[in-house]
Write an enzyme that holds these catalytic residues in place. Structure first.
Site, mmCIF file in Angstrom:
data_model
loop_
_atom_site.group_PDB
_atom_site.id
_atom_site.type_symbol
_atom_site.label_atom_id
_atom_site.label_comp_id
_atom_site.label_asym_id
_atom_site.label_seq_id
_atom_site.Cartn_x
_atom_site.Cartn_y
_atom_site.Cartn_z
ATOM 1 N N HIS A 11 0.821 -1.218 0.000
ATOM 2 C CA HIS A 11 0.000 0.000 0.000
ATOM 3 C C HIS A 11 0.852 1.264 0.000
ATOM 4 O O HIS A 11 0.372 2.337 -0.349
ATOM 5 C CB HIS A 11 -1.052 -0.020 1.121
ATOM 6 C CG HIS A 11 -0.559 0.281 2.495
ATOM 7 N ND1 HIS A 11 -0.262 -0.677 3.436
ATOM 8 C CD2 HIS A 11 -0.345 1.462 3.121
ATOM 9 C CE1 HIS A 11 0.108 -0.111 4.563
ATOM 10 N NE2 HIS A 11 0.070 1.195 4.404
ATOM 11 N N ASP A 15 1.195 -7.692 2.325
ATOM 12 C CA ASP A 15 1.279 -6.252 2.031
ATOM 13 C C ASP A 15 2.737 -5.787 1.872
ATOM 14 O O ASP A 15 3.267 -5.099 2.729
ATOM 15 C CB ASP A 15 0.569 -5.480 3.159
ATOM 16 C CG ASP A 15 0.282 -4.046 2.773
ATOM 17 O OD1 ASP A 15 0.858 -3.562 1.782
ATOM 18 O OD2 ASP A 15 -0.517 -3.391 3.472
ATOM 19 N N SER A 73 3.944 2.201 8.454
ATOM 20 C CA SER A 73 3.741 1.220 7.403
ATOM 21 C C SER A 73 5.048 0.974 6.686
ATOM 22 O O SER A 73 5.734 1.916 6.308
ATOM 23 C CB SER A 73 2.712 1.728 6.400
ATOM 24 O OG SER A 73 1.444 1.389 6.848
HETATM 25 N N1 ARG Z 1 -4.698 0.234 7.457
HETATM 26 C C1 ARG Z 1 -3.371 0.225 6.936
HETATM 27 C C2 ARG Z 1 -2.781 1.634 6.978
HETATM 28 O O1 ARG Z 1 -3.291 2.449 7.679
HETATM 29 C C3 ARG Z 1 -3.294 -0.431 5.611
HETATM 30 C C4 ARG Z 1 -3.937 0.287 4.480
HETATM 31 C C5 ARG Z 1 -3.830 -0.385 3.154
HETATM 32 N N2 ARG Z 1 -4.842 -1.377 2.951
HETATM 33 C C6 ARG Z 1 -6.083 -1.118 2.467
HETATM 34 N N3 ARG Z 1 -6.943 -2.075 2.351
HETATM 35 N N4 ARG Z 1 -6.456 0.094 2.107
HETATM 36 O O2 ARG Z 1 -2.175 2.201 6.118
HETATM 37 N N1 GLU Z 2 -1.191 1.200 7.607
HETATM 38 C C1 GLU Z 2 -0.635 2.297 8.348
HETATM 39 C C2 GLU Z 2 0.293 3.150 7.522
HETATM 40 O O1 GLU Z 2 0.458 3.820 6.941
HETATM 41 C C3 GLU Z 2 0.147 1.795 9.478
HETATM 42 C C4 GLU Z 2 -0.783 1.208 10.352
HETATM 43 C C5 GLU Z 2 -1.159 2.144 11.448
HETATM 44 O O2 GLU Z 2 -1.714 3.223 11.267
HETATM 45 O O3 GLU Z 2 -0.839 1.654 12.493
HETATM 46 O O4 GLU Z 2 1.003 3.812 7.603
#
Ligand code: ARG
Ligand code: GLU
Length: 695
Positions: free
Chosen positions: A83, A219, A627
């Protein structure tokens, strides 16, 4: 037996008390080093951060300012999340070369794809400059004066700081302006895409599984840093060579098990751990819900249209992910705050604070802070919501409105500085081209109809037939000619006429009012932080995340989200197959992966039980920006790739509870399995150093 139980109880309590927090890597000596050791770490503070010798920090880089990545080979190969690489992967994708759908693997250096604008940044050294920065600050200064003296002083320090010609410096504030650190950095700007799994692996489970455990997402994506002939940062050039890092991370094939030490090293973006109860209440009860509603209204249209057309899917993939990610996070955050009684707990803590003030004779100095917060937030709440709603509509979700907003800024700029016309024209041309690259007027119109009423405005869809902005050529024509001409054409445009009064209001009233109120609250928050550290000096304070390099540590641990439910710490490939729904846009599984599973063709990438581990949980305190951060074992080997948090624990940005807050990592063995067995990119595996620390 009873005694052992009691003893175990105390050990557990004690260990969980030592977790949480995002620590400054140059200050780990002492408390942090001790805590890490008691959690099972074999690392010294110097192994992690050392200015004179290479150390772990030399393998960790900020990825494009918003994510983290780490070096995993002597030829500058870096690993980050799928991502995080998503918009690069998307921008190389087309209906003919659908890398989102099929994945992408460079089998040699010349197949690697350059990415305009993408950069990574390393931290060379960290220096405490608090004394210098605060030297000329006195208590009687107004907040404005303080800030302007601080800016001036820090500009002076940065200007005079000794550094190599290819290095930069920046100064950041910590503990709400109670401490300042200077960072010497190196920024590399030739970063090429090397590998990405298909979305059905890299984003497996999509929005349904996002922010949730049990998780089965691979991921990850792979890039490479290129440098000039001297191994220094350089803009893209075909003469650049793969970067030779000061340190790269060996990868452990022995992985992790529940209870193992775990450390995450990266660039967390923003947290707010020292908010008063009234602020948490404002955010969760009022602020989040309105923004959730706007995003939900936009997603209703975007999600439907993406499923109908591949062209729309490719155009909107990155945008959709951005909108959906925070939308779901805010929902989880609200739920967690409520379930953990965070507001009540914060209120109870505030009583402790008030008592401590009394005991220490500090009531005169700090006693009014909490009541001041109460009245400030009452005043701040409506304007905070209104401003953010504007951003959600005019920047995040609706692109016609975004184009009118950019055009408005253009009009302002050339009215104020007519001599800058050509530069402003180039700017707006770029912006419009950028938006139109991934724009579909039909989808955007649907979003418009859904979101405008939530901003309190009637949405007139006929605007989409009467504006020039929905067609790139027509939009660009507005900006041809002299300033007077352009302004005339612009103000005749239907969309511009519709949007202008709203933007005017934002620009002239909402935003200035917000800025002024926010400044007052920020100043009080600074005073509160000082007061906390003075009144309760023995508490365990860590500075809020501010996009600087931090260490967080804990253990590999499952958790119990509700009565009688326990989530194991580790998920396996079996779970991918369990979730498989043929042809589904979230849960499809590529044929090749199903074949490997059926044949149990796992190579060396298995756990002791013979299964391929996919994701695992830890008590590391992480946030957005983490991330792609490396998850390291007790010896500093790479075992995982951080990418998410669990649903019940997303509130950790405001309230970290070691019982329930968990970060989610991809197991590196799954990453290697996909690269090797699924993609056949053995060229990449051969570059890496795979180790067996546990044997
Ligand atoms: N929740 C994670 C973050 O905050 C992963 C996001 C990517 N995945 C998704 N299904 N959008 O970045
Ligand atoms: N998926 C998130 C990211 O960008 C990290 C997960 C979180 O927020 O803990 O950066």
């Amino acid at each position: 037996m009873k005694y052992i139980k009691i003893l175990l109880f105390f050990i557990t309590i004690n260990l969980s008390a030592q977790q949480g927090g995002m620590w400054i890597p140059s200050l780990l000596n002492g408390m942090n080093e001790d805590e890490m050791t008691s959690l099972g770490s074999k690392l010294t503070a110097k192994d992690i951060y050392d200015v004179n010798n290479s150390s772990l920090k030399d393998a960790v880089c900020h990825f494009n300012g918003g994510c983290t990545s780490e070096v995993i080979s002597p030829q500058g190969l870096i690993l980050t999340n799928h991502h995080c690489g998503f918009s690069s992967i998307q921008s190389h994708s087309s209906l003919e070369n659908d890398y989102l759908k099929n994945g992408f693997w460079a089998m040699s250096l010349d197949e690697e794809l350059p990415n305009d604008g993408l950069y990574v940044e390393f931290i060379v050294s960290i220096h405490d400059v608090t004394k210098e920065i605060l030297a000329n600050i006195t208590d009687d200064m107004t907040e404005k004066d303080k800030q302007s003296v601080i800016t001036k002083t820090s500009n002076g320090i940065m200007k005079n700081w000794t550094r190599e010609p290819w290095q930069d410096v920046k100064i950041k504030s910590f503990y709400k302006g109670n401490q300042y650190f200077l960072f010497v950095t190196e920024r590399f700007e030739d970063i090429r895409l090397v590998g990405a799994p298909p979305t059905s692996i890299g984003k497996f489970g999509s929005d349904t599984d996002n922010w949730v455990f049990p998780r089965h997402t691979g991921d990850f994506s792979i890039f490479r840093i290129y440098a000039d002939a001297n191994n220094h940062p350089a803009k893209f050039s075909k003469y650049n060579k793969p970067y030779t890092p000061k340190h790269f991370l060996p990868i452990s094939l022995d992985g992790i098990e529940e209870g193992d030490f775990s450390m995450v090293f990266g660039f967390p973006g923003t947290t707010n751990e020292y908010l008063p109860a009234v602020a948490i209440e404002h955010i969760t009860k009022n602020y989040n819900p309105t923004n959730i509603a706007i995003r939900e209204a936009a997603l209703k249209v975007i999600d439907t249209e993406m499923k109908k057309s591949d062209a729309v899917r490719i155009k909107y993939a990155s945008k959709q992910a951005r909108i959906a990610n925070a939308w779901k996070k805010w929902k989880g955050e609200n739920l967690g705050i409520e379930k953990s009684n965070a507001v009540e707990k914060r209120r109870a803590f505030e009583e402790t604070f008030t008592k401590a003030l009394k005991e220490k004779g500090l009531t005169d100095k700090y006693g009014s802070i909490l009541t001041e917060f109460d009245s400030l937030y009452k005043d701040f709440a409506p304007i905070d919501i209104k401003r953010r709603n504007f951003i959600e509509v005019f920047i995040t979700t609706n692109e016609l409105m975004q184009m009118t907003y950019r055009a408005y800024q253009f009009e302002q700029a050339i009215t104020a500085n007519p001599e800058n016309l050509e530069k402003a024209k180039a700017g707006i041309t770029n912006t419009l081209k950028g938006i139109h690259k991934d724009f579909d007027a039909g989808v955007d119109k649907g979003v418009f109809i859904n979101v405008m009423p939530l901003y309190g405005k009637h949405a007139d869809p006929s605007i989409y037939n009467n504006t020039a902005f929905t067609n790139l050529d027509n939009a660009l024509k507005i900006f041809e000619g002299d300033a007077k001409d352009i302004i005339k054409k612009l103000n005749k445009d239907a969309a511009y006429q519709y949007a202008k009064p709203m933007i005017d209001e934002f620009n002239n009233t909402t935003n200035p009012e917000y800025q002024q109120k926010n400044e007052t609250i920020t100043a009080l928050q600074t005073k509160y932080m000082t007061a906390l550290m003075e009144a309760l000096p023995n508490a365990r304070y860590f500075p809020d995340a501010n996009s600087t390099l931090r260490v967080t540590y804990g253990q590999v641990r499952g958790y119990s989200p509700r009565d009688a439910v326990y989530y194991n710490a580790i998920s396996y490939l079996d779970g991918v197959i369990e979730k498989y729904i043929p042809g589904d846009y979230e849960f499809d599984v590529p044929q090749k992966l199903r074949d490997l599973y059926a044949a149990k063709d796992y190579g060396q990438y298995v756990d002791k039980n013979g299964k391929v581990p996919v994701c695992f949980l830890g008590t590391n305190h992480t946030t957005g920006g983490n991330s792609g951060s490396p998850a390291l074992d007790a010896y500093g080997n790479l075992v995982g790739l951080n990418f998410d948090r669990v649903w019940e624990g997303t509130m950790s940005d405001m309230y970290y509870d070691p019982e329930i807050c968990r970060n989610i990592m991809v197991d590196l063995r799954y990453v290697l399995f996909i690269i090797d067995k699924y993609a056949g990119a053995t060229n990449l595996i051969n570059e890496m150093t795979l180790v067996h620390p546990k044997k």
